[in-house]
Motif scaffolding. Structure first.
Motif, short mmCIF file in Angstrom:
data_model
loop_
_atom_site.label_atom_id
_atom_site.label_comp_id
_atom_site.label_asym_id
_atom_site.label_seq_id
_atom_site.Cartn_x
_atom_site.Cartn_y
_atom_site.Cartn_z
N UNK A 126 21.49 -3.52 -9.62
CA UNK A 126 22.31 -3.92 -10.75
C UNK A 126 22.78 -2.69 -11.52
N UNK A 127 23.95 -2.82 -12.17
CA UNK A 127 24.48 -1.69 -12.93
C UNK A 127 24.07 -1.80 -14.39
N UNK A 128 24.06 -3.03 -14.90
CA UNK A 128 23.64 -3.23 -16.28
C UNK A 128 22.13 -3.01 -16.38
N UNK A 129 21.66 -2.78 -17.58
CA UNK A 129 20.25 -2.40 -17.68
C UNK A 129 19.34 -3.49 -18.25
N UNK A 130 19.93 -4.49 -18.85
CA UNK A 130 19.05 -5.55 -19.39
C UNK A 130 19.74 -6.91 -19.42
N UNK A 131 18.94 -7.93 -19.63
CA UNK A 131 19.46 -9.29 -19.70
C UNK A 131 19.82 -9.81 -18.32
N UNK A 132 20.41 -11.00 -18.26
CA UNK A 132 20.81 -11.55 -16.95
C UNK A 132 21.88 -10.69 -16.30
N UNK A 133 21.92 -10.69 -14.99
CA UNK A 133 22.94 -9.93 -14.26
C UNK A 133 24.33 -10.46 -14.60
N UNK A 134 25.32 -9.61 -14.47
CA UNK A 134 26.69 -9.97 -14.89
C UNK A 134 27.67 -9.83 -13.73
N UNK A 135 28.92 -10.18 -14.04
CA UNK A 135 30.00 -10.03 -13.06
C UNK A 135 30.14 -8.56 -12.64
N UNK A 136 30.00 -7.66 -13.62
CA UNK A 136 30.09 -6.22 -13.31
C UNK A 136 29.05 -5.82 -12.23
N UNK A 137 27.87 -6.42 -12.31
CA UNK A 137 26.83 -6.10 -11.32
C UNK A 137 27.23 -6.55 -9.92
N UNK A 138 28.02 -7.64 -9.87
CA UNK A 138 28.39 -8.20 -8.56
C UNK A 138 29.62 -7.53 -7.97
N UNK A 139 30.50 -7.01 -8.83
CA UNK A 139 31.77 -6.47 -8.31
C UNK A 139 31.64 -4.97 -8.04
N UNK A 140 30.81 -4.63 -7.09
CA UNK A 140 30.61 -3.22 -6.75
C UNK A 140 31.22 -2.93 -5.38
N UNK A 141 31.73 -1.70 -5.20
CA UNK A 141 32.24 -1.36 -3.87
C UNK A 141 31.12 -1.31 -2.85
N UNK A 142 31.43 -1.60 -1.60
CA UNK A 142 30.42 -1.62 -0.54
C UNK A 142 29.67 -0.31 -0.41
N UNK A 143 30.28 0.77 -0.84
CA UNK A 143 29.64 2.09 -0.81
C UNK A 143 28.31 2.07 -1.58
N UNK A 144 28.20 1.17 -2.60
CA UNK A 144 26.97 1.10 -3.41
C UNK A 144 25.88 0.23 -2.78
N UNK A 145 26.17 -0.36 -1.61
CA UNK A 145 25.17 -1.26 -1.02
C UNK A 145 23.84 -0.55 -0.81
N UNK A 146 22.77 -1.29 -1.04
CA UNK A 146 21.43 -0.75 -0.77
C UNK A 146 20.96 -1.27 0.60
#
Ligand code: AFP
Length: 343
Positions: free
Chosen positions: A144-164
């Motif tokens: 996740x990109x955000x640091x607290x609370x429930x995950x957000x749209x921003x956390x989901x809309x990441x480029x594939x390069x960030x895949x773990x």
């Protein structure tokens, strides 16, 4: 007494393999390892249901139409629910998104929120269910990109390069789980008699000699001149390329799996005539990016015809994309034709 000889190769279960991979990363907490366990478990459950599809009342379409405008099969819902329910309460996931749901899937109230984001296509190729052809589940895990609370749209809309981690399960003549966490692509086959995934395909690399190309020729009338010319090139109309045989199931996991193991490429181009598919049919987040990550770590490449799929930052959850994936030389050649004839 018969002389029994044992094959000297090691028997490695998926659990052992994931644990050994975890040990390479001393900073690992085991969270990711446990998500993978849960996905493998979901795969076993879905596999057990898909093999019974022809027998039980769960075969057949429901009355629902999903947000892609497709009829939802009951098995899709079952697969979707299985993955959700195995991951909603574990404290490992911050938010989920599924190809079957229009909106984000939050972690239900009362359960702890984790640091990973899980995107999945629960049952890809489901229009093949009635015909007993291979279908699959695709998954993508990001931090996740955000640091607290429930995950957000921003956390989901990441480029594939960030895949773990990304991977898929294929439900075919056998059930396999193929995944990468960035150190090799590994394939496991389910032994149904003991219910274990065993390592059968360590360190998969796309074979250097391409064998097949895979595309839906029924759409040719809607293809651009560059795509048509590229297709003719694959068919050996120019002296620098010997003709390749064609294979197509119409189930991305099945077509990609064959490409990964046999060499060659799969493509689903943008559609120049259907206003609903100007960017192709396949979904960036649930299909293209996770498979691009696997192709990349198997020595291959994936493109939308212009850019590396892994560099595309999604703008919406269900964004579609053209997809050219597999052998690097062939995919680069597709880009060359598209840039030359379609710009
Ligand atoms: P379904 O899940 O509706 O069967 O769609 C499958 C899919 O998204 C992907 O798995 C295939 O590669 C692609 O569509 C096949 O599309 P065409 O039927 O247009 O060739």
């Amino acid at each position: 007494m018969p002389n029994i000889t044992f094959n000297q190769s090691k028997i490695i279960t998926i659990e052992r393999h994931i644990l050994e991979e975890q040990q390479i990363h001393p900073e690992a907490t085991g969270t990711l390892t446990n998500i993978l366990y849960d996905l493998a478990l979901a795969g076993k459950f879905i596999a057990s249901q898909t093999t019974r599809a022809g027998l039980s009342e769960i075969l057949g379409a429901t009355e629902d139409i999903n947000i892609q405008g497709e009829t939802v099969m009951k098995l899709d819902q079952l697969a979707d629910q299985t993955i959700f329910r195995l991951n909603d309460h574990t404290g490992r996931i911050a938010v989920m998104a599924s190809e079957e749901h229009e909106h984000l899937i939050p972690i239900p109230k009362g359960f702890p929120i984790g640091k990973y984001v899980l995107l999945f296509d629960p049952l890809d190729g489901s229009s093949n269910i009635d015909y007993n052809a291979s279908i699959g589940t695709i998954f993508a895990i990001y931090r996740r990109l955000t640091t607290e609370g429930p995950g957000t749209m921003e956390d989901c809309l990441q480029p594939g390069r960030n895949l773990v981690v990304s991977g898929y399960l294929i439900y075919g003549s056998s059930t396999m789980l193929v995944y990468t966490s960035g150190s090799g692509v590994h394939g496991f086959t389910l032994d149904p008699s003991i219910g274990e995934f065993l390592l059968t395909h360590p360190n998969i690399q796309i074979p250097k000699e391409p064998k097949y190309y895979s595309t839906n020729h029924g759409n040719e009338i809607f293809w651009s001149p560059g795509v048509l010319k590229f297709t003719h090139w694959l068919q050996g109309y120019e002296p620098d390329q010997k003709p390749l045989s064609s294979r197509y199931i119409g189930s991305l996991v099945g077509d990609f799996h064959r490409t990964l193991l046999s060499g060659g490429m799969f493509y689903y181009p943008a559609d120049t005539h259907d206003l609903h598919k100007p960017h192709g049919k396949l979904r960036l987040n649930y299909e293209a990016a996770p498979l691009a990550f696997i192709a990349h770590h198997a020595g291959g490449y994936a493109s939308d015809g212009h850019h590396d799929i892994l560099d595309i930052k999604p703008e919406t959850l269900h964004q579609r994309t053209a997809l050219y994936i597999g052998d690097t030389r062939l995919v680069r050649k597709a880009e060359e034709f598209i840039n030359k004839f379609d710009s």
